[in-house]
Design a protein around this motif. Structure first.
Motif, PDB file in Angstrom:
ATOM      1  N   LEU A   4       0.957  -1.203   0.030  1.00 28.65           N
ATOM      2  CA  LEU A   4      -0.049  -0.110  -0.105  1.00 28.65           C
ATOM      3  C   LEU A   4       0.845   0.993  -0.011  1.00 28.65           C
ATOM      4  CD1 LEU A   4      -2.589  -0.710   2.697  1.00 28.65           C
ATOM      5  CD2 LEU A   4      -3.054  -0.704   0.195  1.00 28.65           C
ATOM      6  N   LEU A   8      -2.229   5.671   2.041  1.00 28.04           N
ATOM      7  CA  LEU A   8      -3.146   4.715   2.657  1.00 28.04           C
ATOM      8  C   LEU A   8      -2.930   3.990   3.880  1.00 28.04           C
ATOM      9  CD1 LEU A   8      -4.089   3.308  -1.030  1.00 28.04           C
ATOM     10  CD2 LEU A   8      -5.391   5.049   0.473  1.00 28.04           C
ATOM     11  N   ARG A   9      -1.477   3.472   4.113  1.00 32.63           N
ATOM     12  CA  ARG A   9      -1.189   2.882   5.335  1.00 32.63           C
ATOM     13  C   ARG A   9      -1.469   3.702   6.504  1.00 32.63           C
ATOM     14  NH1 ARG A   9       3.246   0.925   2.906  1.00 32.63           N
ATOM     15  NH2 ARG A   9       4.451   2.604   3.246  1.00 32.63           N
TER      16      ARG A   9
END
Length: 135
Positions: A4, A8-9
Motif C-alpha cells: 500500500l 493509505l497505510r
C-alpha cells in the motif's frame, strides 16, 4: 502483491487507532453505568465489529478481564432479539436466493431449448443452401 502507498497505510492506522479509542471509551462507559460487559455490548457501544475486538490483543484482554470481574454475563434480551432478527433476515435472503436460482434455471432451460431450435433451423437452412448451390 504491491504494498500500500504510504498515505493509505497512514489512513488505515488512523482508522484503527480511532476505533480502538472508541472501544476503550465504550468499555469505560459500560463499566461506569454498571452494564454487563461482553464483546457484543462493547462492539455495539463503540460502533465496531466483535471481530475487531477479538483481533486486538489489548482490547480483548481488557474486555475479558472486566467481564471476569463482573461474573458471568447474562444473556441480554436485545441480543436474543438481534439473533432472531438476524436469523429471520438470513432465512428471508436464503428464500429469495432460492427463488432467483429457480428463475434462472427456468430461463436457462428456455434459452437452451431456443438455442437447440435455432441450431436445428440453421443446419436445415445450410443443407437447403447446399442443395440449391449444387443445382
Amino acid at each position: 502483491m504491491t504494498p500500500l502507498p504510504e498515505h493509505l497505510r497512514n489512513a488505515t492506522h488512523a482508522r484503527t487507532r480511532e476505533a480502538e479509542k472508541r472501544a476503550r471509551a465504550a468499555l469505560a462507559e459500560l463499566v461506569k453505568v454498571g452494564k454487563p460487559i461482553s464483546f457484543t455490548a462493547v462492539a455495539r457501544q463503540a460502533g465496531v465489529s466483535t471481530d475487531f475486538l477479538y483481533r486486538s490483543p489489548e482490547l480483548r484482554m481488557q474486555i475479558e478481564r472486566r467481564r471476569a470481574k463482573g461474573g458471568s454475563v447474562p444473556a441480554a434480551p436485545a441480543d436474543a432479539s438481534g439473533d432472531s432478527s438476524t436469523s429471520a433476515a438470513v432465512r428471508a435472503l436464503s428464500a429469495r436466493l432460492t427463488r432467483q436460482q429457480e428463475t434462472h434455471r427456468e430461463e436457462l432451460a428456455s434459452l437452451r431449448k431456443a438455442l437447440e431450435i435455432a441450431q436445428g433451423e440453421n443446419l436445415d437452412l445450410r443443407r437447403r443452401l447446399a442443395r440449391y448451390e449444387a443445382d
